[in-house]
Design a protein around this motif. Sequence first.
Motif, PDB file in Angstrom:
ATOM      1  N   MET A   1       0.848  -1.186   0.000  1.00 22.52           N
ATOM      2  CA  MET A   1       0.000   0.000   0.000  1.00 22.52           C
ATOM      3  C   MET A   1       0.890   1.243   0.000  1.00 22.52           C
ATOM      4  N   LEU A   2       0.549   2.172  -0.863  1.00 19.32           N
ATOM      5  CA  LEU A   2       1.271   3.438  -0.899  1.00 19.32           C
ATOM      6  C   LEU A   2       0.805   4.327   0.248  1.00 19.32           C
ATOM      7  N   ASP A   3       1.682   5.198   0.707  1.00 16.77           N
ATOM      8  CA  ASP A   3       1.288   6.127   1.765  1.00 16.77           C
ATOM      9  C   ASP A   3       0.315   7.179   1.243  1.00 16.77           C
ATOM     10  N   LYS A   4       0.599   7.691   0.018  1.00 12.59           N
ATOM     11  CA  LYS A   4      -0.194   8.804  -0.484  1.00 12.59           C
ATOM     12  C   LYS A   4      -0.202   8.796  -2.007  1.00 12.59           C
ATOM     13  N   ILE A   5      -1.382   9.054  -2.596  1.00 12.55           N
ATOM     14  CA  ILE A   5      -1.500   9.262  -4.038  1.00 12.55           C
ATOM     15  C   ILE A   5      -2.252  10.560  -4.282  1.00 12.55           C
ATOM     16  N   LEU A   6      -2.113  11.059  -5.505  1.00 13.42           N
ATOM     17  CA  LEU A   6      -2.813  12.274  -5.922  1.00 13.42           C
ATOM     18  C   LEU A   6      -3.585  11.964  -7.190  1.00 13.42           C
ATOM     19  N   CYS A   7      -4.870  12.296  -7.218  1.00 15.09           N
ATOM     20  CA  CYS A   7      -5.714  12.159  -8.415  1.00 15.09           C
ATOM     21  C   CYS A   7      -6.021  13.562  -8.922  1.00 15.09           C
ATOM     22  N   VAL A   8      -5.708  13.816 -10.207  1.00 14.64           N
ATOM     23  CA  VAL A   8      -5.900  15.140 -10.788  1.00 14.64           C
ATOM     24  C   VAL A   8      -6.847  15.018 -11.974  1.00 14.64           C
ATOM     25  N   ASP A   9      -8.018  15.635 -11.862  1.00 16.94           N
ATOM     26  CA  ASP A   9      -9.009  15.588 -12.928  1.00 16.94           C
ATOM     27  C   ASP A   9     -10.015  16.706 -12.704  1.00 16.94           C
ATOM     28  N   ASP A  10     -10.518  17.272 -13.800  1.00 18.38           N
ATOM     29  CA  ASP A  10     -11.513  18.336 -13.665  1.00 18.38           C
ATOM     30  C   ASP A  10     -12.924  17.796 -13.479  1.00 18.38           C
ATOM     31  N   ASP A  11     -13.113  16.498 -13.685  1.00 17.54           N
ATOM     32  CA  ASP A  11     -14.432  15.889 -13.539  1.00 17.54           C
ATOM     33  C   ASP A  11     -14.576  15.347 -12.109  1.00 17.54           C
ATOM     34  N   LEU A  12     -15.517  15.916 -11.355  1.00 17.28           N
ATOM     35  CA  LEU A  12     -15.683  15.537  -9.952  1.00 17.28           C
ATOM     36  C   LEU A  12     -16.091  14.080  -9.786  1.00 17.28           C
ATOM     37  N   ILE A  13     -16.855  13.544 -10.719  1.00 14.86           N
ATOM     38  CA  ILE A  13     -17.253  12.135 -10.645  1.00 14.86           C
ATOM     39  C   ILE A  13     -16.034  11.238 -10.825  1.00 14.86           C
ATOM     40  N   THR A  14     -15.154  11.595 -11.760  1.00 14.94           N
ATOM     41  CA  THR A  14     -13.928  10.819 -11.968  1.00 14.94           C
ATOM     42  C   THR A  14     -13.066  10.848 -10.711  1.00 14.94           C
ATOM     43  N   ILE A  32      -5.309  12.226  -2.147  1.00 17.40           N
ATOM     44  CA  ILE A  32      -5.474  13.661  -2.319  1.00 17.40           C
ATOM     45  C   ILE A  32      -6.046  13.887  -3.714  1.00 17.40           C
ATOM     46  N   THR A  33      -6.873  14.930  -3.875  1.00 20.55           N
ATOM     47  CA  THR A  33      -7.419  15.240  -5.201  1.00 20.55           C
ATOM     48  C   THR A  33      -7.153  16.699  -5.555  1.00 20.55           C
ATOM     49  N   ALA A  34      -7.070  16.936  -6.859  1.00 15.38           N
ATOM     50  CA  ALA A  34      -6.931  18.291  -7.392  1.00 15.38           C
ATOM     51  C   ALA A  34      -7.809  18.387  -8.633  1.00 15.38           C
ATOM     52  N   ASN A  35      -8.428  19.551  -8.858  1.00 12.14           N
ATOM     53  CA  ASN A  35      -9.377  19.734  -9.961  1.00 12.14           C
ATOM     54  C   ASN A  35      -8.743  20.124 -11.289  1.00 12.14           C
ATOM     55  N   ASN A  36      -7.449  20.428 -11.284  1.00 10.53           N
ATOM     56  CA  ASN A  36      -6.750  20.769 -12.523  1.00 10.53           C
ATOM     57  C   ASN A  36      -5.250  20.787 -12.241  1.00 10.53           C
ATOM     58  N   GLY A  37      -4.477  20.977 -13.289  1.00 10.96           N
ATOM     59  CA  GLY A  37      -3.033  20.980 -13.144  1.00 10.96           C
ATOM     60  C   GLY A  37      -2.521  22.080 -12.238  1.00 10.96           C
ATOM     61  N   GLU A  38      -3.169  23.228 -12.273  1.00 15.18           N
ATOM     62  CA  GLU A  38      -2.725  24.338 -11.422  1.00 15.18           C
ATOM     63  C   GLU A  38      -2.865  23.993  -9.944  1.00 15.18           C
ATOM     64  N   GLU A  39      -4.001  23.389  -9.568  1.00 12.98           N
ATOM     65  CA  GLU A  39      -4.183  22.978  -8.171  1.00 12.98           C
ATOM     66  C   GLU A  39      -3.143  21.932  -7.780  1.00 12.98           C
ATOM     67  N   MET A  69      -7.818  19.303 -19.241  1.00  5.93           N
ATOM     68  CA  MET A  69      -8.458  20.013 -18.135  1.00  5.93           C
ATOM     69  C   MET A  69      -8.387  21.507 -18.398  1.00  5.93           C
ATOM     70  N   PRO A  70      -9.354  22.262 -17.868  1.00  8.49           N
ATOM     71  CA  PRO A  70      -9.260  23.724 -17.972  1.00  8.49           C
ATOM     72  C   PRO A  70      -8.206  24.255 -17.004  1.00  8.49           C
ATOM     73  N   VAL A  71      -7.918  25.509 -17.088  1.00  8.30           N
ATOM     74  CA  VAL A  71      -6.962  26.240 -16.253  1.00  8.30           C
ATOM     75  C   VAL A  71      -5.536  25.808 -16.595  1.00  8.30           C
ATOM     76  N   MET A  72      -5.169  24.560 -16.294  1.00  5.41           N
ATOM     77  CA  MET A  72      -3.855  24.018 -16.654  1.00  5.41           C
ATOM     78  C   MET A  72      -4.052  22.533 -16.954  1.00  5.41           C
ATOM     79  N   ASP A  73      -3.729  22.139 -18.198  1.00  7.00           N
ATOM     80  CA  ASP A  73      -3.923  20.735 -18.563  1.00  7.00           C
ATOM     81  C   ASP A  73      -2.771  19.871 -18.050  1.00  7.00           C
ATOM     82  N   GLY A  74      -2.877  18.581 -18.277  1.00 10.52           N
ATOM     83  CA  GLY A  74      -1.879  17.649 -17.776  1.00 10.52           C
ATOM     84  C   GLY A  74      -0.487  17.889 -18.327  1.00 10.52           C
ATOM     85  N   TRP A  75      -0.390  18.219 -19.621  1.00  8.09           N
ATOM     86  CA  TRP A  75       0.920  18.488 -20.218  1.00  8.09           C
ATOM     87  C   TRP A  75       1.563  19.739 -19.622  1.00  8.09           C
ATOM     88  N   GLU A  76       0.755  20.788 -19.442  1.00 12.63           N
ATOM     89  CA  GLU A  76       1.281  22.019 -18.843  1.00 12.63           C
ATOM     90  C   GLU A  76       1.749  21.760 -17.406  1.00 12.63           C
TER      91      GLU A  76
END
Length: 143
Positions: A1-14, A32-39, A69-76
């Motif tokens: 089990m990992l200690d911590k992961i981050l999920c980054v997506d602009d879709d709240l259901i995802t 942890i979750t973030a709604n876009n690349g900037e977050e 994603m809006p604001v900042m996409d995954g590549w950015e």
Amino acid sequence: MLDKILCVDDDLITLMICRKVAERVEFAKEIITANNGEEALQYFDSLFEEKKSNDTLIYPKLVFLDLNMPVMDGWEFLESYITRDYQNVFNLTRFIVVSSSIDPYDINKSKTYPVIGFLSKPITKEMLENLKTQMSLNKKSTH
């Protein structure tokens, strides 16, 4: 089990699915979750500041990253992450792109980043169980 992961997506259901599935298969202790690349980048910025005074800081070893994603996409986000030299600070962090379409261009482009794989949306229990098994095998082979 990992200690911590981050999920980054602009879709709240995802994001909710990512969290619930990861919890169900006991993939990580903290999700942890973030709604876009900037977050996500702001999150790593805050970790960077905290790491200056805490050498044992627990940071995400795996990030599930949407590309579109809006604001900042995954590549950015990935470009900014590398520009800030975070791959040397958070040297164990790897990325898995989670996308609704798997474009060969994106797969090839990802090879210039610390991306270890692609998953198609939505993340399923089976996907994470397979990934968990692969990560366990890789971890055993490095000892």
